[in-house]
Enzyme design. Structure first.
Site, PDB file in Angstrom:
ATOM      1  N   LYS A   1       6.552   0.112  13.940  1.00 49.39           N
ATOM      2  CA  LYS A   1       7.659  -0.016  14.881  1.00 49.39           C
ATOM      3  C   LYS A   1       8.956  -0.283  14.112  1.00 49.39           C
ATOM      4  O   LYS A   1       9.604   0.634  13.647  1.00 49.39           O
ATOM      5  CB  LYS A   1       7.322  -1.072  15.925  1.00 49.39           C
ATOM      6  CG  LYS A   1       6.152  -0.620  16.810  1.00 49.39           C
ATOM      7  CD  LYS A   1       5.799  -1.593  17.862  1.00 49.39           C
ATOM      8  CE  LYS A   1       4.793  -1.015  18.861  1.00 49.39           C
ATOM      9  NZ  LYS A   1       3.540  -0.510  18.278  1.00 49.39           N
TER      10      LYS A   1
ATOM     11  N   HIS B   1       5.897  -6.229  18.323  1.00 52.17           N
ATOM     12  CA  HIS B   1       7.283  -5.983  18.742  1.00 52.17           C
ATOM     13  C   HIS B   1       8.227  -7.119  18.345  1.00 52.17           C
ATOM     14  O   HIS B   1       9.409  -7.076  18.709  1.00 52.17           O
ATOM     15  CB  HIS B   1       7.339  -5.768  20.258  1.00 52.17           C
ATOM     16  CG  HIS B   1       6.785  -4.442  20.682  1.00 52.17           C
ATOM     17  ND1 HIS B   1       7.524  -3.279  20.666  1.00 52.17           N
ATOM     18  CD2 HIS B   1       5.541  -4.092  21.123  1.00 52.17           C
ATOM     19  CE1 HIS B   1       6.783  -2.281  21.086  1.00 52.17           C
ATOM     20  NE2 HIS B   1       5.570  -2.741  21.375  1.00 52.17           N
TER      21      HIS B   1
ATOM     22  N   SER C   1       5.146  -6.007  25.321  1.00 55.62           N
ATOM     23  CA  SER C   1       5.675  -4.664  25.112  1.00 55.62           C
ATOM     24  C   SER C   1       6.222  -4.001  26.361  1.00 55.62           C
ATOM     25  O   SER C   1       7.038  -3.074  26.257  1.00 55.62           O
ATOM     26  CB  SER C   1       4.591  -3.774  24.504  1.00 55.62           C
ATOM     27  OG  SER C   1       3.471  -3.679  25.359  1.00 55.62           O
TER      28      SER C   1
END
Length: 401
Positions: A247, A215, A187
Site C-alpha cells: 500500500k 493501512h 480499511s
C-alpha cells in the site's frame, strides 16, 4: 465417470456460480489501468483522477524507487530461485528485514509474500488449542481466514468497543495464550483503533495485542512508522505488528515485526514462508528505496495529510457523509448499493475513478464510494474530483442543490 461428463459438471458448476454472483449484484469486472499507478492514470482511453488506489505516498511509480528496483534486478537477477528456507534467502532479503526492523523500532522483522499470507502465517504459527482470540468485528478478511486455520477459541467483540472486549476476556478465562486482534486503520471506514486503551485492557487480563497495520504503515506515526508508533507502543513486547508492503510502500509483500523469537518461530513454522519462493530482487530493491525515501523527505507524509484534510473538509461542506473517517481512507455514503454503483459510473464519465462498494463488503444501507487521497494528488486533482462529486451528489439527490 467419462471425461465428457466431468467437463459438463465442471461447466455447470462454473456457470451456476457466476450466475449466482451476477444475480446478487456481486459480480466483479475490474477496471484496467492503461498507464502507471499514479494520481492520474488512464482508463478506457481517457485520463482520470485516481481515487481508488492504496498508493498513499505515490511510490508505485516513483523514479527513485524504480531506479533501485532496476539496480537490484541487474545485480541479483530476476528471481530468488527457491523458498527462503532452502536456497532462496539472498543477502538483500536479510538486509531489508534489518532495515524494516530499525524503521519500525522493533527487535526484528520477517517479510512474507503478502499481507494476506502474513496473517495466515503468523496466526497459524502462534496459536494453539486452548488459546483464546478476541477479534474486532470489522477486522480484515485475512485475519478471519488466518483464524480459521487455528484451533484456538475465537470470540468477536463489537467494533472498537472496549467494554465488550473486557466482558469477553472476563467470561472466557484460559491458561493458554490470550490474543486481542485489531486492524490499526480499518480499511472500509478509515477509522483508527483505540490502540492505547485496547492494550491497557489486554494487559489487565495478561493478553497480547496483535495489530494489522496494513493501512496505518506509511500513514500514521513519525515518518509513517504506523499505528503502533502513533500510540507510542513500538517498544512494547506484548504488541505484535504485522502489515503489508503493497500500500503506502508501493510494491508487494507482508511483514511481521516484533521480538527476535517471533521471527525465528515464523521461519520454522509459517507455512506461507516455508512453501513460497522469496521475493524477487527488484521487489526488495524497490521496498528498500521506499523506506529510505520516507525517512529522507518529510514532505510525502505532510502532503498526504494536507490533501486528506482538504478533501474531507470540502466533501463535508458539500453535504456528504464521510462516516467519521480519520485517515486518508474517505468513504462517501450513498445508502444502497445501486446508488453507490451509479455514482461511481457517473464519476467516471466526469473523469474521476472511484469505486462503489456495497453489501456484503460493507453493511446494508451503508453502500459507499471509498476514496483514498495520496501525497501525489495536486490541489487541481482534488478540486476536479470535488466538482464532479458535487454534480453527481445533486443528480442522485444525496446532497442538496
Amino acid at each position: 465417470m467419462t471425461t465428457a461428463l466431468q467437463a459438463t459438471r465442471l461447466q455447470d458448476r462454473l456457470s451456476s456460480e457466476l450466475t449466482r454472483l451476477k444475480d446478487a449484484g456481486l459480480f466483479i469486472s475490474p477496471r484496467v489501468l492503461e498507464a502507471p499507478q499514479r494520481a492520474r492514470t488512464r482508463i478506457l482511453g481517457r485520463e482520470v483522477v485516481n481515487l481508488a488506489s492504496n498508493n498513499y505516498l505515490g511510490f508505485a511509480d516513483h523514479p527513485f524507487v524504480k531506479e533501485r528496483a532496476a539496480a537490484y534486478l541487474h545485480a541479483w537477477g530476476a528471481g530468488a530461485g527457491a523458498v527462503r528456507t532452502i536456497a532462496g534467502t539472498l543477502q538483500i532479503h536479510e538486509d531489508f528485514e534489518a532495515q524494516l526492523a530499525a524503521f519500525k523500532h522493533t527487535g526484528s522483522a520477517l517479510v512474507l509474500q503478502s499481507g494476506f499470507t502474513t496473517n495466515q502465517g503468523v496466526l497459524g504459527s502462534l496459536l494453539q488449542d486452548g488459546d483464546l482470540v478476541l477479534s474486532d468485528e470489522l477486522n480484515h478478511a485475512s485475519i478471519i481466514d488466518g483464524l480459521r486455520l487455528s484451533k484456538a477459541t475465537k470470540k468477536v467483540f463489537k467494533h472498537k468497543d472496549l467494554n465488550d472486549l473486557r466482558r469477553l476476556l472476563q467470561e472466557h478465562p484460559t491458561s493458554g495464550l490470550k490474543l486481542v486482534i485489531t486492524d490499526g486503520v480499518f480499511s472500509m471506514d478509515g477509522d483508527i483503533a483505540p490502540l492505547g486503551e485496547m492494550v491497557k485492557v489486554a494487559r489487565e487480563f495478561g493478553a497480547v495485542t496483535y495489530v494489522d497495520d496494513a493501512h496505518g504503515s506509511g500513514v500514521l506515526g513519525e515518518q509513517g512508522r504506523g499505528t503502533v508508533h502513533h500510540f507510542g507502543l513500538q517498544h512494547a513486547e506484548d504488541v505484535i505488528q504485522v502489515g503489508t508492503l503493497s500500500k503506502a510502500w508501493g510494491v508487494v509483500g507482508g511483514y511481521a515485526a516484533g521480538h527476535q523469537d517471533l521471527r525465528e518461530l515464523l521461519i520454522n513454522k509459517a507455512r506461507p514462508f516455508l512453501f513460497s519462493t522469496g521475493h524477487p530482487p527488484a521487489v526488495v530493491g524497490a521496498l528498500s528505496a521506499a523506506i529510505e525515501l520516507v525517512q529522507q523527505d518529510s514532505s510525502f507524509i505532510e502532503r498526504l495529510w494536507d490533501n486528506t484534510r482538504y478533501f474531507k473538509r470540502e466533501l463535508q461542506t458539500l453535504g456528504f457523509d464521510i462516516f467519521g473517517s480519520e485517515t486518508p481512507i474517505t468513504p462517501v455514503i450513498f445508502g444502497e448499493a445501486p446508488a453507490a454503483f451509479e455514482a461511481s459510473r457517473l464519476l467516471l464519465e466526469r473523469g474521476i475513478f472511484a469505486v462503489g462498494l456495497g453489501f456484503p463488503t460493507v453493511p446494508k444501507g451503508l453502500a459507499r464510494i471509498r476514496n483514498i487521497v495520496t501525497a501525489e494528488h495536486t490541489r487541481d486533482d482534488l478540486d476536479t474530483a470535488l466538482s464532479a462529486y458535487a454534480e453527481v451528489g445533486r443528480q442522485l439527490g444525496v446532497i442538496g442543490g
